[in-house]
Design a protein around this motif. Structure first.
Motif, short mmCIF file in Angstrom:
data_model
loop_
_atom_site.label_atom_id
_atom_site.label_comp_id
_atom_site.label_asym_id
_atom_site.label_seq_id
_atom_site.Cartn_x
_atom_site.Cartn_y
_atom_site.Cartn_z
N LYS A 141 15.65 -25.56 9.69
CA LYS A 141 14.21 -25.33 9.64
C LYS A 141 14.22 -23.74 8.80
O LYS A 141 13.34 -23.87 7.71
CB LYS A 141 13.52 -25.19 10.93
N SER A 150 12.61 -23.68 4.99
CA SER A 150 11.60 -22.94 4.84
C SER A 150 11.65 -21.72 3.70
O SER A 150 10.62 -21.63 3.13
CB SER A 150 11.13 -22.09 6.28
N PHE A 162 11.85 -30.90 7.31
CA PHE A 162 12.78 -29.83 8.14
C PHE A 162 11.85 -28.61 8.54
O PHE A 162 12.46 -28.19 9.53
CB PHE A 162 13.89 -29.55 7.14
N ALA A 163 11.39 -28.06 7.48
CA ALA A 163 10.67 -26.89 8.02
C ALA A 163 9.48 -26.86 9.04
O ALA A 163 9.22 -25.88 9.63
CB ALA A 163 9.88 -26.38 6.72
N SER A 164 9.01 -28.02 8.98
CA SER A 164 7.74 -28.30 10.45
C SER A 164 8.20 -29.63 10.88
O SER A 164 7.28 -30.47 10.65
CB SER A 164 6.26 -28.23 9.57
N PRO A 165 9.19 -29.71 11.75
CA PRO A 165 9.64 -30.80 12.83
C PRO A 165 8.41 -31.13 13.58
O PRO A 165 8.08 -30.00 14.28
CB PRO A 165 10.89 -30.53 13.15
#
Length: 165
Positions: free
Chosen positions: A118, A122, A152-155
């Motif tokens: 993450k 990001s 991936f950045a905001s699962p």
């Protein structure tokens, strides 16, 4: 703090920002680093020294996860731009390689997990969004699309189901 020592890198300022950063973690509230009151004006050597200071403080803030800042003078904009671009350009290859290895479930000298994936995605997205990185360049290095980086950045949180014993 007496006026001569007021600066964004003073230990009292660092402590206050760290407390705010911890308090805001996970809330969506962004903590912003402060400015420097040393202006890039006057004789050329004085302007260059002010730029060195501002560049260093901006890089320091980015390394400490303060991705927003503000400036008191238009003369700070060139060094903010340079510091932000350099920060993302310098870390591109390592971040992309680690994220690609994580996605491929490849071994290596660093053991990454979902929270790091993450953070890596990001980082790459912030670099793309500010213009320091190109989407195609990041895709070539990671094998991931913008949508996959966003995922991936905001699962999304999995629905939790509680079953009685």
């Amino acid at each position: 703090v007496s006026a001569a020592y007021q600066a964004s890198d003073h230990p009292a300022a660092d402590h206050a920002k760290a407390v705010m950063q911890v308090a805001a973690a996970g809330t969506g509230v962004r903590v912003s680093d402060g400015s420097t009151n040393v202006l890039p004006v006057g004789p050329t050597p004085q302007v260059h020294e002010a730029w060195r200071l501002h560049y260093g403080l901006t890089r320091r803030a980015l390394a400490r996860a303060y991705y927003q800042g503000w400036d008191m003078h238009p003369g700070h904009l060139p060094t903010r731009y340079a510091a932000v671009y350099t920060f993302y350009r310098e870390g591109l290859e390592q971040a992309a390689a680690r994220l690609a290895a994580y996605v491929a479930k490849a071994g290596g000298d660093v053991m990454d997990e979902p929270a790091t994936a993450k953070a890596l995605s990001s980082y790459l997205l912030r670099g793309i969004d500010c213009g320091a990185l190109d989407t195609a360049e990041v895709a070539r290095l990671t094998g991931l699309t913008r949508a996959e980086l966003d995922a991936f950045a905001s699962p999304r949180r999995a629905d939790l189901t509680v079953t009685a014993p």
